[in-house]
Design a protein around this motif. Sequence first.
Motif, PDB file in Angstrom:
ATOM      1  N   LYS A 166       0.821  -1.202   0.000  1.00  0.00           N
ATOM      2  CA  LYS A 166       0.000   0.000   0.000  1.00  0.00           C
ATOM      3  C   LYS A 166       0.857   1.253   0.000  1.00  0.00           C
ATOM      4  O   LYS A 166       0.379   2.330  -0.259  1.00  0.00           O
ATOM      5  CB  LYS A 166      -0.930  -0.008   1.208  1.00  0.00           C
ATOM      6  N   ASN A 167       2.134   1.107   0.288  1.00  0.00           N
ATOM      7  CA  ASN A 167       3.065   2.227   0.347  1.00  0.00           C
ATOM      8  C   ASN A 167       3.546   2.653  -1.035  1.00  0.00           C
ATOM      9  O   ASN A 167       4.159   3.688  -1.187  1.00  0.00           O
ATOM     10  CB  ASN A 167       4.267   1.818   1.202  1.00  0.00           C
ATOM     11  N   VAL A 168       3.296   1.848  -2.060  1.00  0.00           N
ATOM     12  CA  VAL A 168       3.836   2.114  -3.388  1.00  0.00           C
ATOM     13  C   VAL A 168       3.337   3.422  -3.984  1.00  0.00           C
ATOM     14  O   VAL A 168       4.140   4.213  -4.453  1.00  0.00           O
ATOM     15  CB  VAL A 168       3.580   0.921  -4.329  1.00  0.00           C
ATOM     16  N   PRO A 169       2.024   3.718  -4.006  1.00  0.00           N
ATOM     17  CA  PRO A 169       1.616   4.978  -4.616  1.00  0.00           C
ATOM     18  C   PRO A 169       2.287   6.218  -4.000  1.00  0.00           C
ATOM     19  O   PRO A 169       2.719   7.078  -4.760  1.00  0.00           O
ATOM     20  CB  PRO A 169       0.096   4.987  -4.452  1.00  0.00           C
ATOM     21  N   PRO A 170       2.440   6.328  -2.660  1.00  0.00           N
ATOM     22  CA  PRO A 170       3.160   7.503  -2.151  1.00  0.00           C
ATOM     23  C   PRO A 170       4.616   7.548  -2.620  1.00  0.00           C
ATOM     24  O   PRO A 170       5.143   8.619  -2.902  1.00  0.00           O
ATOM     25  CB  PRO A 170       3.083   7.352  -0.633  1.00  0.00           C
ATOM     26  N   ILE A 171       5.249   6.378  -2.734  1.00  0.00           N
ATOM     27  CA  ILE A 171       6.616   6.340  -3.245  1.00  0.00           C
ATOM     28  C   ILE A 171       6.632   6.791  -4.698  1.00  0.00           C
ATOM     29  O   ILE A 171       7.474   7.584  -5.110  1.00  0.00           O
ATOM     30  CB  ILE A 171       7.214   4.928  -3.092  1.00  0.00           C
ATOM     31  N   GLN A 172       5.680   6.305  -5.485  1.00  0.00           N
ATOM     32  CA  GLN A 172       5.597   6.710  -6.882  1.00  0.00           C
ATOM     33  C   GLN A 172       5.273   8.200  -7.002  1.00  0.00           C
ATOM     34  O   GLN A 172       5.802   8.881  -7.883  1.00  0.00           O
ATOM     35  CB  GLN A 172       4.557   5.873  -7.617  1.00  0.00           C
ATOM     36  N   ALA A 173       4.427   8.710  -6.123  1.00  0.00           N
ATOM     37  CA  ALA A 173       4.109  10.139  -6.134  1.00  0.00           C
ATOM     38  C   ALA A 173       5.354  10.957  -5.826  1.00  0.00           C
ATOM     39  O   ALA A 173       5.592  12.002  -6.447  1.00  0.00           O
ATOM     40  CB  ALA A 173       2.993  10.447  -5.134  1.00  0.00           C
ATOM     41  N   ASP A 174       6.164  10.474  -4.898  1.00  0.00           N
ATOM     42  CA  ASP A 174       7.417  11.157  -4.593  1.00  0.00           C
ATOM     43  C   ASP A 174       8.336  11.152  -5.812  1.00  0.00           C
ATOM     44  O   ASP A 174       8.975  12.162  -6.125  1.00  0.00           O
ATOM     45  CB  ASP A 174       8.109  10.489  -3.397  1.00  0.00           C
ATOM     46  N   LEU A 175       8.406  10.026  -6.503  1.00  0.00           N
ATOM     47  CA  LEU A 175       9.213   9.964  -7.722  1.00  0.00           C
ATOM     48  C   LEU A 175       8.712  10.964  -8.756  1.00  0.00           C
ATOM     49  O   LEU A 175       9.515  11.644  -9.415  1.00  0.00           O
ATOM     50  CB  LEU A 175       9.201   8.554  -8.308  1.00  0.00           C
ATOM     51  N   MET A 176       7.396  11.072  -8.892  1.00  0.00           N
ATOM     52  CA  MET A 176       6.830  12.030  -9.846  1.00  0.00           C
ATOM     53  C   MET A 176       7.218  13.458  -9.467  1.00  0.00           C
ATOM     54  O   MET A 176       7.561  14.261 -10.344  1.00  0.00           O
ATOM     55  CB  MET A 176       5.306  11.884  -9.925  1.00  0.00           C
TER      56      MET A 176
END
Length: 182
Positions: A3-13
Amino acid sequence: MTKNVPPIQADLMNRIACGDKAALAQLYRVLSPRLYGIILRMVRRRDWAEEILHDTFIQIWQSATYYDERRSEPHIWLSHIARNRAIDFLRKHENRCCSMEEIGEAEAGFQTSLPADESHAEARRLQHCMAHLPAEERQSLSLAYYRGLSQSEIALSMRQPEGTVKSWIRRALTHLRECIGL
């Protein structure tokens, strides 16, 4: 995926929007297989899919500042970019009206089995909802979203009036919104 992946991906964005090439490379490693799969299913040629994937990541680099994490998760936004790049490519490079066999293949794209983990719950819910659509609505929607055909191309492929196809797609989308709970 957790469930932590989207925030990590948002940080990458966010880092990509600031010009961080390492963040783009990391996002590529994480999401390129998924985006490549979407593209390959639409264009059905590996060389084209690779070219479109490359163009997709150029577009991501150029438009990362427009990403808004409040509106969608990164992988959804990036999937839309990949899908749109594939549609643009197909419109430029091939006659896209489908045979009945290709219509069945597009529909089968929604029927593929998925792993049972929680990260695929949305996809499984979509599969369930798609399975409960009438065949013509499911086929129309599959051709529009899976193959990237326009409504007039779908009408030609299915040998139906364009207004009928538009109605099928509208009803199918309404059903999916209600079934998924949007």
